[in-house]
Design an enzyme around this catalytic site. Sequence first.
Site, PDB file in Angstrom:
ATOM      1  CB  ALA A  10      -0.938   0.006   1.209  1.00 50.72           C
ATOM      2  NE  ARG A  15      12.122   5.083   0.432  1.00 54.37           N
ATOM      3  CZ  ARG A  15      12.296   4.168   1.398  1.00 54.37           C
ATOM      4  NH1 ARG A  15      13.489   4.014   1.947  1.00 54.37           N
ATOM      5  NH2 ARG A  15      11.291   3.410   1.798  1.00 54.37           N
ATOM      6  CD  GLN A  72      -1.802   0.753   5.272  1.00 48.83           C
ATOM      7  OE1 GLN A  72      -1.152   0.534   4.254  1.00 48.83           O
ATOM      8  NE2 GLN A  72      -1.237   1.013   6.439  1.00 48.83           N
ATOM      9  CG  ASN A 169      13.444  -6.857   9.323  1.00 52.40           C
ATOM     10  OD1 ASN A 169      13.179  -8.053   9.193  1.00 52.40           O
ATOM     11  ND2 ASN A 169      12.530  -5.905   9.316  1.00 52.40           N
TER      12      ASN A 169
HETATM   13  C1  UD1 Z   1      10.910  -2.049   5.885  1.00 56.17           C
HETATM   14  C2  UD1 Z   1      11.171  -2.501   7.331  1.00 56.17           C
HETATM   15  C3  UD1 Z   1      12.659  -2.617   7.552  1.00 56.17           C
HETATM   16  C4  UD1 Z   1      13.217  -3.632   6.584  1.00 56.17           C
HETATM   17  C5  UD1 Z   1      12.877  -3.246   5.149  1.00 56.17           C
HETATM   18  C6  UD1 Z   1      13.291  -4.390   4.261  1.00 56.17           C
HETATM   19  C7  UD1 Z   1       9.367  -1.573   8.721  1.00 56.17           C
HETATM   20  C8  UD1 Z   1       8.993  -0.518   9.682  1.00 56.17           C
HETATM   21  N1  UD1 Z   1      10.618  -1.526   8.258  1.00 56.17           N
HETATM   22  O1  UD1 Z   1      11.464  -0.775   5.688  1.00 56.17           O
HETATM   23  O2  UD1 Z   1      12.947  -3.063   8.879  1.00 56.17           O
HETATM   24  O3  UD1 Z   1      14.621  -3.721   6.752  1.00 56.17           O
HETATM   25  O4  UD1 Z   1      11.475  -3.018   5.000  1.00 56.17           O
HETATM   26  O5  UD1 Z   1      12.731  -4.330   3.018  1.00 56.17           O
HETATM   27  O6  UD1 Z   1       8.561  -2.435   8.424  1.00 56.17           O
HETATM   28  N2  UD1 Z   1       3.562  -0.497   3.219  1.00 56.17           N
HETATM   29  C9  UD1 Z   1       2.177  -0.544   3.334  1.00 56.17           C
HETATM   30  N3  UD1 Z   1       1.550   0.391   4.100  1.00 56.17           N
HETATM   31  C10 UD1 Z   1       2.226   1.342   4.784  1.00 56.17           C
HETATM   32  C11 UD1 Z   1       3.632   1.374   4.667  1.00 56.17           C
HETATM   33  C12 UD1 Z   1       4.269   0.438   3.888  1.00 56.17           C
HETATM   34  O7  UD1 Z   1       1.529  -1.393   2.744  1.00 56.17           O
HETATM   35  O8  UD1 Z   1       1.568   2.142   5.477  1.00 56.17           O
HETATM   36  C13 UD1 Z   1       4.216  -1.499   2.364  1.00 56.17           C
HETATM   37  C14 UD1 Z   1       4.955  -0.881   1.193  1.00 56.17           C
HETATM   38  O9  UD1 Z   1       4.143  -0.807   0.057  1.00 56.17           O
HETATM   39  C15 UD1 Z   1       6.129  -1.817   0.998  1.00 56.17           C
HETATM   40  C16 UD1 Z   1       6.335  -2.442   2.352  1.00 56.17           C
HETATM   41  O10 UD1 Z   1       5.185  -2.190   3.119  1.00 56.17           O
HETATM   42  O11 UD1 Z   1       5.840  -2.839   0.060  1.00 56.17           O
HETATM   43  C17 UD1 Z   1       7.568  -1.895   3.074  1.00 56.17           C
HETATM   44  O12 UD1 Z   1       7.450  -0.480   3.196  1.00 56.17           O
HETATM   45  P1  UD1 Z   1       8.712   0.448   2.994  1.00 56.17           P
HETATM   46  O13 UD1 Z   1       8.288   1.842   3.219  1.00 56.17           O
HETATM   47  O14 UD1 Z   1       9.376   0.127   1.715  1.00 56.17           O
HETATM   48  O15 UD1 Z   1       9.615  -0.016   4.224  1.00 56.17           O
HETATM   49  P2  UD1 Z   1      11.191   0.122   4.362  1.00 56.17           P
HETATM   50  O16 UD1 Z   1      11.541   1.501   4.701  1.00 56.17           O
HETATM   51  O17 UD1 Z   1      11.851  -0.491   3.195  1.00 56.17           O
HETATM   52 CA    CA Z   2      11.149  -1.269   1.206  1.00 59.20          CA
END
Ligand code: UD1
Ligand code: CA
Length: 453
Positions: A10, A15, A72, A169
């Site tokens: 979601a 970036r 979401q 992670n």
């Molecule tokens: C996240 C992890 C981090 C990990 C990394 C690895 C968290 C807080 N952090 O960081 O520990 O090392 O991934 O890839 O989880 N998304 C939603 N809804 C939201 C926010 C995000 O669905 O409200 C989804 C995004 O579309 C994405 C995924 O969750 O596919 C990860 O979100 P992203 O913002 O890329 O997290 P990272 O900063 O990469």
């Molecule tokens: Ca990510």
Amino acid sequence: MKTTAVLLAAGQGTRMKSDLPKVLHPLCGRPMIWHVIESLKHAAAGKPVVVVGHGAEQVKAFLAESADCVVQEPQLGTAHAALQAESLVKGKADYVIVTYADMPLLRGETFQRLVETQRLNPGPLTLLTVIADDPRGFGRIVRNANGTVSAIVEEYVATPEQREIKELNVGAYCFTADWLWPALHRIQKNPQKGEYYLTNVVELAVKENMPVQAVLHDDLIETIGINTRVHLAEAEAAMRARLNLEHMLNGVTMTDPASTYIETGVMIGKDSVIMPNTYIHGETIIGERNAIGPNAIIRDTTIGNDCKIFASVLEGAVVEDGVDMGPFARLRKGAHLGKRVHMGNFGEVKDSYLADDVKMGHFSYIGNAQIGPNTNIGAGTITCNFDGEKKHPTEIGADVFIGSDTMLVAPLKIGNGAKTGAGAVVTKNVAEDTLVVGMPARAIRKIDRKKPA
Ligand code: UD1
Ligand code: CA
């Protein structure tokens, strides 16, 4: 014991700086989320639940029947995202895999390992980690003195010492379902960013004195996550190398895998040789013992066995056994070349069938035509198939000789064994075994096919 997958997709993908939702950016021809869903099939039963938000309509349209979607809105972080799946999954699975749709290189076996480890874990979750020198902005895995995992610390809140931690992670977790849902409700909003972080589940488990298992993965490539277009290019190269390796192990020779671009889903038979700078895309099936390239571009095309496709472009075409093409030949949608057809330089074929043993050596356009076996298409022949409004068909029989620079003004039928003289402009049907010449072409004599002309 049932395992269901929840895929988080979601986020905005800020970036990426793109109008296209991040998870729809393609990797070797398929959106990155497609690759994750494929891998999850190896570890979870039934459809995955995909949490969509940013660009939800586009993502849902792509996923169609392959997933169950929940929206979401607003997007308040990864824990909040996972929670949206509660109503669909709660009470229906024993284990829940949660992973991110921007990790397209993770393999099915890796998810399987995660589930197997969690099945033996008395604690509520197992997570995937990797050791890497380049942290790529990933959360750091904090372990306590006895080596057990005690927290995941996101990069921007990490202390300088925590930033030095090399264990990261990856973003794939397997939970015991009964524990997951109430735990997600207990996660507090992160005060700095105002988001709910899934990574906080580790601290919750630790507080309850429950062991958190980590599967330390040794394949760094698999853990490439995509946050920027630089990562996208890295992942593309890694995926391409993986596909090429599979083809080579299946008996395909690649002169230079680094300059060979084959998309997901392409099939190639053994003893085919793929030469450098070749692109094979879409729904393409290539048989055995073919020589493809150098410099071939092939999309949505079926090629038989023993063909030679040299420096040519093929799209939406069918090519039967023993065809010899190029350099610089072009097949467009609906082109079908029969067995042993020869097509030399600067030919174009569209919506046409060239039967077995047709020869078309140089500079020709064949559109909306059916050409019988053994016919020769002279240099510079053109089917004038378009009158400015409509396309018209051309039918050419077997054993026909079309002289150089013949204009075939469609609609038109040319009988078996007929011939046209060089430069003929054929505007009327030509009977069997008849020679026509001139502009407009007219019959000048009958041909005895048994006698040499
Ligand atoms: C996240 C992890 C981090 C990990 C990394 C690895 C968290 C807080 N952090 O960081 O520990 O090392 O991934 O890839 O989880 N998304 C939603 N809804 C939201 C926010 C995000 O669905 O409200 C989804 C995004 O579309 C994405 C995924 O969750 O596919 C990860 O979100 P992203 O913002 O890329 O997290 P990272 O900063 O990469
Ligand atoms: Ca990510």
